[in-house]
Design an enzyme around this catalytic site. Sequence first.
Site, PDB file in Angstrom:
ATOM      1  N   CYS A 128       0.867  -1.185   0.000  1.00  0.00           N
ATOM      2  CA  CYS A 128       0.000   0.000   0.000  1.00  0.00           C
ATOM      3  C   CYS A 128       0.892   1.220   0.000  1.00  0.00           C
ATOM      4  O   CYS A 128       1.727   1.363  -0.889  1.00  0.00           O
ATOM      5  CB  CYS A 128      -0.976  -0.028   1.175  1.00  0.00           C
ATOM      6  SG  CYS A 128      -0.199  -0.121   2.805  1.00  0.00           S
TER       7      CYS A 128
ATOM      8  N   ARG B 119      -2.225  -0.829   5.443  1.00  0.00           N
ATOM      9  CA  ARG B 119      -3.423  -1.354   4.767  1.00  0.00           C
ATOM     10  C   ARG B 119      -3.117  -2.711   4.133  1.00  0.00           C
ATOM     11  O   ARG B 119      -3.974  -3.589   4.067  1.00  0.00           O
ATOM     12  CB  ARG B 119      -3.907  -0.362   3.697  1.00  0.00           C
ATOM     13  CG  ARG B 119      -4.595   0.856   4.257  1.00  0.00           C
ATOM     14  CD  ARG B 119      -4.952   1.842   3.164  1.00  0.00           C
ATOM     15  NE  ARG B 119      -3.793   2.573   2.674  1.00  0.00           N
ATOM     16  CZ  ARG B 119      -3.807   3.461   1.690  1.00  0.00           C
ATOM     17  NH1 ARG B 119      -4.944   3.711   1.054  1.00  0.00           N
ATOM     18  NH2 ARG B 119      -2.719   4.108   1.329  1.00  0.00           N
TER      19      ARG B 119
END
Lengths: 98, 282
Positions: free
Chosen positions: B233, B238
């Site tokens: 990410c 994430r």
Amino acid sequence: MCGATEGGLPLDGINTKIEAIIQGQVTKDGSPVGVAYVRLLDKSGEFTAEVPVSATGHFRFFAGDGEWTLRTLAPGADTVDRKVVAAVGSIAEVEIAL
Amino acid sequence: MAREDVLVTAQWVEENLDNPQVVLIEVDEDTSAYDRSHIRGAIKLDWTTDLQDQVRRDFVNKEQFEALLSEKGVSNDSTVVLYGGNNNWFAAYAYWYFKLYGHQDVKLLDGGRKKWELDARELTDEPVKREATSYTAKDQDLSIRAFRDEVVAAIGTQNLVDVRSPDEFAGRLLAPAHLPQEQAQRAGHVPTAASVPWSKAANDDGTFKSNDELKEIYEEAGVDFSKDTIAYCRIGERSSHTWFALQELLGAPNVKNYDGSWTEYGSLVGVPIALGDEPGQA
């Protein structure tokens, strides 16, 4: 609050000329909501970001040019969707009433 | 691995608040969130100070991690339950980090702090102090951590999963939209990476979708489960969420999280970058 803006959150150190800011406040029956989540969906409806509101119900995003949707979730309230148009160099203010 | 081995419900956490075997840990992107309120008995880990080397860009080393968990009162045999804001982004990062250093029994609170708050469950600002322990970590398990050269080598050969938002993937945004947009890196994505935003794995309340739904989402996006996978990410948090979905929930083999992610890759000299909504060519 030093650097406070109409949105209620400080913009100290942020170059607002290069940001497409979307900000506002979540209220219920005219009072700020202290527990709520606001998510930013792009033009296709895809999740882009999410923030918890501040104690005074304020939120802010740094988006891009174009149309966005704000989706608000809060305990004991229906989900509220609001469309907003953002542009680099400006601040889009959105009031969300649950 | 069964889903309940790695994921617990808010109800389960509420029923285990006084279970001495369970250590509840909050890890938030907003590192002040815990100080305002937290689940009763939970301790805090600050991802910016506790989990990062304070000089160079890397994690704390094994000895520092041992000292941290010993001081925080976590034992090797504790059942560690992690939760946090932002749909568990940083709690999933901490989960992956605990696995990296070999902690056996670690779980995520499904939905994290958001689900807990939306359920209107109790939070407190009472300070929590656990008795110190003597924690022993293992060497980093590099089978779950990818470095930049592996990412470049994976172009066109392995599954690369870009879990950022579609606008970050395409190069229209450089950071998640709740943060100011940075200018240090080039925009775009690693060529041949599939765009599968982390959010596709989660329901609106932050809980994970069912395994059947998850499998369909990744297969539809072109993830070939017979190949190795690297998820990335912007800074690796994430993608920890997606690493969790792929490896811990779906049991996909050989999934790595690239914690250097776009802030490293987008700053490298000479590596290929693709722009736009399509994966691009190798």
